[in-house]
Design a protein around this motif. Structure first.
Motif, mmCIF file in Angstrom:
data_model
loop_
_atom_site.group_PDB
_atom_site.id
_atom_site.type_symbol
_atom_site.label_atom_id
_atom_site.label_comp_id
_atom_site.label_asym_id
_atom_site.label_seq_id
_atom_site.Cartn_x
_atom_site.Cartn_y
_atom_site.Cartn_z
ATOM 1 N N HIS A 214 40.374 -46.127 18.051
ATOM 2 C CA HIS A 214 38.952 -46.064 17.733
ATOM 3 C C HIS A 214 38.246 -47.412 17.805
ATOM 4 O O HIS A 214 37.302 -47.668 17.057
ATOM 5 C CB HIS A 214 38.751 -45.448 16.344
ATOM 6 N N ARG A 215 38.691 -48.277 18.656
ATOM 7 C CA ARG A 215 37.981 -49.532 18.892
ATOM 8 C C ARG A 215 37.972 -49.816 20.386
ATOM 9 O O ARG A 215 38.863 -49.392 21.130
ATOM 10 C CB ARG A 215 38.602 -50.696 18.120
ATOM 11 N N HIS A 216 36.954 -50.537 20.813
ATOM 12 C CA HIS A 216 36.816 -50.842 22.237
ATOM 13 C C HIS A 216 37.803 -51.925 22.664
ATOM 14 O O HIS A 216 38.013 -52.910 21.950
ATOM 15 C CB HIS A 216 35.403 -51.327 22.526
ATOM 16 N N LEU A 246 31.156 -46.335 27.032
ATOM 17 C CA LEU A 246 31.174 -47.268 28.155
ATOM 18 C C LEU A 246 30.332 -46.731 29.310
ATOM 19 O O LEU A 246 30.579 -45.621 29.802
ATOM 20 C CB LEU A 246 32.615 -47.498 28.633
ATOM 21 N N LEU A 247 29.354 -47.503 29.713
ATOM 22 C CA LEU A 247 28.563 -47.197 30.898
ATOM 23 C C LEU A 247 29.176 -47.993 32.050
ATOM 24 O O LEU A 247 29.162 -49.226 32.044
ATOM 25 C CB LEU A 247 27.106 -47.586 30.674
ATOM 26 N N VAL A 248 29.727 -47.268 33.019
ATOM 27 C CA VAL A 248 30.576 -47.888 34.038
ATOM 28 C C VAL A 248 29.914 -47.800 35.410
ATOM 29 O O VAL A 248 29.367 -46.756 35.788
ATOM 30 C CB VAL A 248 31.961 -47.203 34.086
ATOM 31 N N THR A 249 30.001 -48.899 36.140
ATOM 32 C CA THR A 249 29.504 -48.956 37.512
ATOM 33 C C THR A 249 30.665 -49.210 38.456
ATOM 34 O O THR A 249 31.460 -50.136 38.247
ATOM 35 C CB THR A 249 28.454 -50.071 37.681
ATOM 36 N N ALA A 257 32.435 -52.198 33.332
ATOM 37 C CA ALA A 257 32.282 -51.306 32.179
ATOM 38 C C ALA A 257 31.563 -52.054 31.060
ATOM 39 O O ALA A 257 32.070 -53.043 30.534
ATOM 40 C CB ALA A 257 33.647 -50.804 31.712
ATOM 41 N N GLU A 258 30.400 -51.560 30.672
ATOM 42 C CA GLU A 258 29.589 -52.201 29.640
ATOM 43 C C GLU A 258 29.605 -51.344 28.375
ATOM 44 O O GLU A 258 29.236 -50.172 28.406
ATOM 45 C CB GLU A 258 28.155 -52.382 30.142
#
Length: 418
Positions: A214-216, A246-249, A257-258
């Motif tokens: 449960h952590r990034h 995560l918003l991934v490009t 991954a942001e």
């Protein structure tokens, strides 16, 4: 360029805090809805990944199912496919062939990607609503898996072998896998070592979409874990435990991954009050009230934890933690308020030189009385005279014809004089 949202550990139906505030369960729906509205629908991503534990439990109530349907229907209406796998919380129980994720899949809310009964990865079959992998129109291949538990290292070897045998993908290959990586959190047994995951990289996985912890965290340029969408415990607050979605490009080069955390989440604030042996119960209560007044704007509608640490000159039972906690919650207007007592009573000390001759018994007893009284903040300044009073009482009580009423009267007269 391809963009997608990587989500894990939603835990719809989480009810750990139901006794303190039953509305806490609803927070997990609100956070899930907010995250997907902001970073899937409004961001117009190509697809969404849910890497396990959409639900808190295998058996859920109709209301919790409705929460999942509500959010997923909004994403579906936006034309964004959702691809998911089971986690350890929502996987099929042993001997059962279906669960609520299968129901959502058959109702076209999401695509449940998993190996078939023989453990093989089959291409997605729209008519059967089953498959182990899917090639999306954007050119990305997404592969599913199951919750493997302790057998995960062996399962990885099998998955790597099957991935290598698949027809070539048009673009990047993503694998959804619900398991934790060693070294990311303390006191976690059964985490995978990096070398155990490496065969997946060698088999052609460009993005390993993990869940469970449960952590990034992100390792090198291919292992990614967003953390839980909402905090499952006070320890998962954002200050000490960054997590989100995560918003991934996917473009030229490695995945970008942001971590996104700017969606609705219940605020959590933790405070520590360090006490000293000179602090009385009334002084501590005053300090707590002052703490609440200073931080009241932050505490409003938040989950608040205040921990008392250090040493105190009284027994724990002298401080009414439960009633004080309720008073502070009301004063702070907190959603949940927890007051933790982690302080320890100060230990009394003896000052006798161990090499010297033992003092008389009466002197030892008086010293014990003195030390015990000195360990209590309210008596510390009067420890020696009070110890003499206790010695006088003891001697009188040991007399064969001790007169208890006279002794009570003597104490009453003494208290009036002091």
């Amino acid at each position: 360029m391809v963009r997608f949202l990587h989500v894990a550990d939603v835990h719809l139906g989480f009810n750990k805090y139901r006794q303190e505030n039953p509305n806490r369960t609803f927070d997990f729906f609100t956070a899930f809805d907010s995250a997907l509205q902001t970073y899937a629908i409004e961001a117009q991503v190509d697809f969404v990944l849910i890497a396990g534990d959409l639900f808190e439990e295998r058996m859920i109530t109709p209301g919790i199912l409705n929460q999942a349907e509500y959010v997923l229907d909004k994403v579906r209406s936006a034309g964004i496919p959702v691809l998911a796998i089971e986690g350890n919380h929502d996987n099929c129980p042993y001997g059962v062939k279906s669960n609520w994720l299968r129901y959502l899949c058959e109702k076209d809310y999401l695509y449940l990607l998993e190996p078939d009964e023989s453990g093989q990865l089959q291409p997605w079959d729209a008519e059967a609503a089953r498959g182990g992998y899917m090639d999306l129109p954007c050119g990305v291949r997404v592969i599913g898996s199951q919750w493997y538990g302790a057998s995960a290292p062996r399962a990885i070897q099998q998955l790597a072998s099957q991935i290598q045998a698949l027809p070539p993908a048009a673009g990047a290959t993503i694998l959804l896998f619900h398991h934790g990586l060693e070294g990311q959190v303390s006191r976690y047994q059964g985490a995978l070592r990096y070398n155990e995951l490496l065969p997946l990289r060698q088999a052609g996985v460009d993005y390993l979409a993990l869940g469970h912890i449960h952590r990034h965290y992100a390792v090198e340029d291919w292992i990614f874990n967003p953390g839980s969408v909402e905090a499952n415990s006070i320890q998962e607050n954002q200050q000490q435990n960054p997590r989100g979605v995560l918003l991934v490009t996917l473009d030229q080069g490695p995945p970008q991954a942001e971590l996104k955390r700017d969606y609705w989440q219940r605020p959590i604030h933790r405070y520590t009050l360090t006490l000293t042996p000179s602090d009385t119960v009334s002084h501590i209560e005053s300090q707590l009230q002052q703490l609440v007044q200073r931080h009241r704007s932050d505490m409003a509608e938040a989950i608040v934890e205040v921990t008392l640490k250090g040493e105190v000159g009284f027994e724990r039972g002298d401080l009414s933690v439960r009633s004080l906690q309720g008073e502070l919650q009301e004063a702070a207007n907190a959603f949940i308020f927890r007051l933790g007592f982690a302080a320890t009573p100060v230990a009394y000390q003896t000052y006798r030189d161990a090499t010297a001759e033992p003092p008389p018994r009466a002197q030892i007893e008086e010293q014990v009385f003195t030390d015990l009284l000195a360990s209590v903040a309210e008596y510390r300044d009067r420890a020696e005279p009070l110890a003499k009073v206790l010695m006088h009482i003891k001697e009188d009580l040991l007399q064969p014809n001790a007169n208890i009423p006279d002794l009570y009267q003597w104490l009453a007269d003494l208290s009036l004089e002091s």
